[in-house]
Design an enzyme around this catalytic site. Structure first.
Site: not given
Ligand code: OSB
Ligand code: MG
Length: 375
Positions: A138, A164, A166, A192, A217, A242, A266, A294
């Protein structure tokens, strides 16, 4: 029979190697909440409450988890006799709204303890069948498209099986276009948004269909199923939820309303392993793929994610990057690593979560501690 006599809460501070930016905020220094439960025989289990420092992902934070566990979660578990860890979630849900991550931190520690009691791996206790988990990375929001391209290219070279990205308004189309252009048509990409868009952004979101993303996402608000349903009808790209999936019932709602076609599970967000398993089973029976998300966990939370992601319907790569992606040094041994094919090994030959907590290191990083005892 599971009988927890003592629960220890700790806050450990762990600086991330680099800041992680999502549409709603940036994390730099993690304030990680660890939970250790101990039974009458002196066996222990570890858990992690995965809330962030600020309430920008969900309403929970490190501080609310500390309060909730000490005031309401621990008293419901300590000194009670449970047939097994399956019974804990129900005891924590009765007349106790929300605080899923606080509940999950304790519930998952109890599952870990039970796996050690039975001398089996947490993966196999949960019903896991995989030996390896495919890993996705991510990548946080970057300053400019070229910086993102460099990060995405490096991830592909390291072997990551899913990338992924952001996004947020203003850091979306141009960024994804640059990555797709540079990495080629076959690169496994997704985006995401962490709730950054509204239905009035439909024209922008429709443009994402051009990039052949595996999924988008959580584009819209965290508690909004209906607008995601309207949006999914307008998009070719599958929507993955999510933030919106906080329980089995919300997963049922997503399926009934067609608000999305994929779920990111999660375990912290849904209240623990029992709830995660129920969502997994529902999705499996309805042909909905799931994958494990995660929350920038330490090696403890990561161990729980690896165990969960070994269940059969986790058919897409999980956000379970190796320890070195986040930390100079993790708090477990061995640290979590990824092989050149982009996989982590599920430690099925070791009891419990399969890694040991480095207690000296944890002691050094601990800024706050509380021991709660039952009978
Ligand atoms: O939306 O998946 C998410 C981290 C903090 C809060 C939200 C998200 C995330 C990540 C991190 O995408 C994924 C990781 O732990 O590598
Ligand atoms: Mg997410």
């Amino acid at each position: 029979m599971l009988h927890i006599q003592r629960l220890e809460l700790r806050e450990v501070r762990m600086p991330l190697k680099e800041p992680f930016q999502i549409s709603s905020g940036t994390q730099t220094d993690r304030r990680i909440l660890l939970i250790q439960v101990r039974d009458a025989d002196g066996l222990t289990g570890w858990g992690e409450a995965v809330a962030a420092e600020q309430p920008n992902y969900s309403s929970e934070t490190t501080d609310t988890c500390w309060l909730a566990i000490g005031s309401w979660v621990a008293p419901r578990v300590l000194g009670q006799s449970f047939q097994g860890p399956e019974q804990i979630a129900a005891a924590l849900d009765r007349d106790f709204r929300g605080h899923n991550m606080a509940k999950a931190g304790v519930e998952m520690a109890c599952w870990e303890l039970e796996a050690r009691r039975q001398d089996v791996s947490l993966s196999r206790l949960l019903g896991g069948t995989r030996e390896y988990i495919e890993v996705g990375i991510s990548i946080g929001i970057q300053d400019c498209p070229s910086q993102l391209v460099a990060k995405a290219r490096q991830a592909l070279e390291q072997g990551y099986r899913k990338i992924k990205i952001k996004i947020k308004p203003g850091a979306d189309i141009e960024y994804l276009e640059a990555v797709r252009e540079s990495l080629g048509d076959d690169a496994p990409l997704m985006a995401d948004a962490n709730n950054a868009y509204t239905p009035s952004d439909l024209d922008c979101l429709k443009q994402l269909d051009r990039f052949g993303l595996i999924m988008i996402e959580q584009p819209l608000a965290w508690d909004d199923m209906r607008r995601h349903s309207c949006l999914q009808k307008e998009l070719r790209t599958p929507v993955c939820l999510d933030e919106s999936i906080t329980s089995l019932e919300r997963a049922e709602d997503m399926i009934a309303l067609q608000s999305g076609r994929i779920i990111n599970i999660k375990p912290g967000r849904v209240g623990g392993f029992s709830s995660s398993k129920a969502i997994h089973d529902l999705c499996q029976s309805r042909g909905i793929p799931v994958w494990c998300g995660g929350m920038l966990e330490s090696g403890v939370g990561r161990a729980h994610n690896v165990a969960l992601a070994s269940l059969p319907n986790f058919t897409l790569p999980g956000d379970v990057s190796p320890s070195s992606r986040y930390w100079e040094r993790d708090i477990v041994t061995p640290e979590w690593s990824m092989d050149p094919q982009g996989r982590v090994t599920v430690p099925i030959d070791r009891p419990g979560m399969g890694v040991q907590v480095d207690l000296d290191r944890v002691d050094n990083l601990t800024v706050k501690r509380q021991v709660i005892s039952g009978d």
